[in-house]
Write an enzyme that holds these catalytic residues in place. Structure first.
Site, PDB file in Angstrom:
ATOM      1  N   GLU A   1       3.121  -9.870   5.816  1.00 43.71           N
ATOM      2  CA  GLU A   1       2.878  -8.526   6.352  1.00 43.71           C
ATOM      3  C   GLU A   1       2.286  -7.577   5.307  1.00 43.71           C
ATOM      4  O   GLU A   1       1.562  -6.642   5.654  1.00 43.71           O
ATOM      5  CB  GLU A   1       4.174  -7.941   6.925  1.00 43.71           C
TER       6      GLU A   1
ATOM      7  N   PHE B   1      22.129  -8.775  13.109  1.00 42.35           N
ATOM      8  CA  PHE B   1      21.149  -9.685  12.517  1.00 42.35           C
ATOM      9  C   PHE B   1      19.813  -8.954  12.280  1.00 42.35           C
ATOM     10  O   PHE B   1      19.287  -8.320  13.190  1.00 42.35           O
ATOM     11  CB  PHE B   1      20.954 -10.857  13.505  1.00 42.35           C
ATOM     12  N   GLN B   2      19.314  -9.003  11.068  1.00 40.62           N
ATOM     13  CA  GLN B   2      18.025  -8.401  10.649  1.00 40.62           C
ATOM     14  C   GLN B   2      18.013  -6.872  10.704  1.00 40.62           C
ATOM     15  O   GLN B   2      16.936  -6.262  10.654  1.00 40.62           O
ATOM     16  CB  GLN B   2      16.859  -8.945  11.488  1.00 40.62           C
TER      17      GLN B   2
ATOM     18  N   VAL C   1      -5.638  -5.180  -9.377  1.00 40.73           N
ATOM     19  CA  VAL C   1      -5.062  -4.405 -10.482  1.00 40.73           C
ATOM     20  C   VAL C   1      -4.820  -5.385 -11.625  1.00 40.73           C
ATOM     21  O   VAL C   1      -4.356  -6.494 -11.422  1.00 40.73           O
ATOM     22  CB  VAL C   1      -3.750  -3.731 -10.037  1.00 40.73           C
TER      23      VAL C   1
ATOM     24  N   PHE D   1      -3.623  -7.997 -18.498  1.00 39.88           N
ATOM     25  CA  PHE D   1      -3.560  -6.543 -18.641  1.00 39.88           C
ATOM     26  C   PHE D   1      -2.230  -6.133 -19.282  1.00 39.88           C
ATOM     27  O   PHE D   1      -2.178  -5.243 -20.133  1.00 39.88           O
ATOM     28  CB  PHE D   1      -3.737  -5.866 -17.282  1.00 39.88           C
TER      29      PHE D   1
END
Ligand SMILES: Cc1cc2nc3c(=O)[nH]c(=O)nc-3n(C[C@H](O)[C@H](O)[C@H](O)COP(=O)(O)OP(=O)(O)OC[C@H]3O[C@@H](n4cnc5c(N)ncnc54)[C@H](O)[C@@H]3O)c2cc1C
Ligand SMILES: Cc1ncc(C[n+]2csc(CCOP(=O)(O)OP(=O)(O)O)c2C)c(N)n1
Length: 574
Positions: A50, A112-113, A382, A467
């Site tokens: 997602e 649940f969830q 990034v 980086f």
């Protein structure tokens, strides 16, 4: 049969012009996905994570300026959206997130969830509304859409699957969404004041940002009248840099020395449509004047002497007739010459190496810039890919560039490329990925195949979180926790059903990039690039190095480690 709330939901999205929803389905979203099945306008774009859905929607919204939508099922499903939504919100792009919720009767029981999405999304949205019962639809959704469009930000609608499946109380959408184009500009008195300030100053520098979009001609005319060099902030690059004889590059750690000096050596800094975040790079003595469409932005990053609320184009159109031609030209000439030298310095390090083995990442970016289409859409991860994109991609008014520039999240490039490609099927879309960044959300390579999205992914494989290594070096601490033991990315690409090619030597960079770019389908090109090497002079203490880190990091990023030693000698040991 009575219309379901979910059907009405989809009708409202269609009324708002929505063409697709990025997401992962799930029980609590079943009502909405089932309503999509029976209509033609809105496509479901199935991604594998997602977070990718949110980044993809953000890229679509950035490119089109219009509402884009992502969705997640209850609990973990919509929780996964959050990092991507933060990015959308910080980039100020209009995105609607549909967060499905557990059955209404279970809310508050630790079911649940169960999560509390209202709390979870509060920080990364301008609006977060719950549809607790059918009578609230379509109003809550319409408020959300209107907020996302008008505030240019994220709006979230939380809807329990049970509510989506119930009979609708209201029949049809109520709101026709208008694309309001209001003219916002300072009052006549304020424009006079601004003109007076500028007419009385000699050494003026403009710092422009993403808020200059659509005002290129006015900005260039302004710089000509003021004889002012224009420094651009990263998100303004795509709108300011091209066809612009006054542009002197970026400032900041990734910036050019010319951008830095043009800002530091002016006596009036005119900030236009920018939220450039790094305070250290603002001048302390110059008068600072700022124009921004959002009043709350004024003075946020630096001291402020005069602030004006207005849209860049409208404000400059009102201002330009009141300006006199600045006769003082030396500041501009010096800044432009400085830029030319800085540019040459960067181009010097963007060549194929003489040892025929080492591939400099700068060279890859330079060749990519040469080969990419006139209207290519670039995304960059990034990490060091942001550096190479900022410095070596040339914008031309048609090319676009998207990154996670403000939220600064890794792994953005491939997900944003998905949204860019799917919403712009005819365009060349190129993701400049880090090896760490790609691996983080690599499951969505499968999305390229599933949707036949012909994205080209360039993997800058330096076998490190490079980086972060630079940051560690600049702070005078040893690299640790940054090694990456990488797979063969081309084999992973092939396993995912997309073309995988590799460039092993500098000589192979151009032909392999050309092959991947010309391939009629999704392709990944892996390029092993030099990991930046720098040994900090051993006698520097941590405290000394810390105070000096900014300069060191700049020098390292310039590809000139020797400069660090010189700078250290000059500044620490004199
Ligand atoms: C690893 C990394 C390193 C970075 N290093 C640098 C660096 O060295 N230099 C650099 O510049 N950036 C750098 N960035 C990006 C930086 O964090 C900021 O995102 C960027 O500088 C902001 O650019 P901006 O001011 O153009 O855009 P924004 O932050 O989006 O600001 C735009 C401003 O314009 C205003 N606006 C919008 N529309 C209008 C309009 N129509 N009229 C008037 N105003 C309007 C908005 O209200 C906002 O205040 C880096 C990012 C990363 C990830
Ligand atoms: C989600 C997230 N985790 C960690 C970081 C901190 N961070 C910034 S850049 C970076 C390294 C990125 O590595 P890679 O994608 O391989 O690019 P490189 O810099 O090596 O070219 C890390 C870990 C971050 N910005 N975002």
């Amino acid at each position: 049969m009575a219309k379901k709330v979910a059907e009405l939901f989809v009708e409202v999205l269609a009324e708002a012009g929505v063409q697709r929803i990025y997401g992962v389905s799930g029980d609590s979203l079943n009502g909405i996905t089932d309503s999509l099945r029976t209509q033609k306008q809105i496509e479901w774009i199935h991604v594998r994570h997602e977070e990718v859905a949110a980044f993809a929607a953000g890229a679509e919204a950035h490119l089109t300026g219009k509402l884009a939508v992502c969705a997640g099922s209850c609990g973990p499903g919509n929780l996964h959206l959050i990092n991507g939504l933060y990015d959308c919100h910080r980039n100020r792009v209009p995105v609607l997130a549909i967060a499905a919720q557990i059955p209404s009767a279970e809310i508050g029981s630790g079911y649940f969830q169960e999560t509390n999405p209202e709390h979870l999304f509060a920080q990364c949205s301008d609006y977060c509304g719950v549809v607790s019962g059918p009578e609230q639809m379509p109003r809550v959704l319409e408020i959300a859409i209107q907020t996302a469009i008008s505030k240019r930000g994220v709006a979230v609608v939380i809807i329990p699957g049970t509510v989506a499946m119930s009979d609708a109380v209201h029949e049809n959408p109520r709101v026709h969404f208008s694309d309001a184009k209001t003219t916002v500009r300072p009052s006549e008195d304020e424009v006079d004041l601004l003109a007076d300030l500028l007419n009385r100053s000699e050494r003026i520098t403009i710092l422009g940002g993403a808020g200059c979009a659509g005002a290129h001609d006015e900005l260039v005319e302004l710089a000509g009248k003021l004889q002012a060099p224009i420094v651009h902030a990263m998100r303004g690059k795509e709108f300011i840099e091209y066809d612009n004889p006054f542009d002197v590059g970026m400032t900041g750690l990734l910036g050019f020395s010319s951008g830095y000096f043009a800002m530091m050596n002016c006596d009036l800094l005119l900030m236009i449509g920018t939220d450039f975040p790094y305070q250290q790079f603002y001048p302390e003595k110059a008068i600072i004047v700022q124009i921004d469409i959002r009043g709350e932005q004024l003075g946020r990053r630096s001291k402020l002497d005069f602030g004006f609320v207005g849209d860049t184009k409208a404000t400059l159109q009102a201002l330009l007739p009141k300006l006199e031609q600045n006769k003082y030209t030396a500041h501009l000439k010096r800044s432009v010459e400085h830029y030319r030298e800085a540019r040459n310095g960067l181009d010097d390090v963007a060549t194929a190496s003489s040892d025929k083995k080492t591939i400099h990442p700068q060279y890859v970016a330079h060749v990519l810039d040469k080969l990419a289409a006139e209207d290519a859409i670039f995304t960059c991860d990034v990490g060091t890919p942001t550096v190479w994109a900022a410095r070596y991609l040339k914008m031309n008014g048609k090319r676009r560039i998207i990154g996670s520039f403000t939220h600064g999240s890794m792994a953005n490039a491939m997900p944003q490329a998905i949204g860019a490609q799917i919403s712009h099927p005819g365009r060349q879309v190129i993701a400049m990925s880090g090896d760490g960044g790609l691996a983080m959300l690599m499951g969505d390579l499968l999305t390229l195949r599933q949707h036949q999205a012909p994205i080209k992914i360039i993997v800058f494989r330096n076998d490190a979180l490079a980086f972060v290594e630079l940051e560690m070096k600049a702070a005078g601490i040893l690299d640790f926790t940054t090694d990456l033991h990488n797979p063969d990315f081309t084999k992973i690409a092939e396993g995912a059903g997309i073309l995988g090619v590799k460039a092993n030597t500098p000589d192979e960079v151009e032909p392999m990039l050309a092959r991947a770019l010309n391939y009629n389908g999704p392709a990944l090109i892996e390029i092993p690039v030099a990991r930046q090497e720098l040994s900090v002079p051993p006698t520097i203490t941590y405290q000394e190095a810390k105070g000096f880190g900014l300069f060191m990091l700049r020098a390292v990023l310039n590809g000139r480690a020797d400069e660090v030693i010189d700078l250290a000698k000059v500044n620490l040991f004199h």
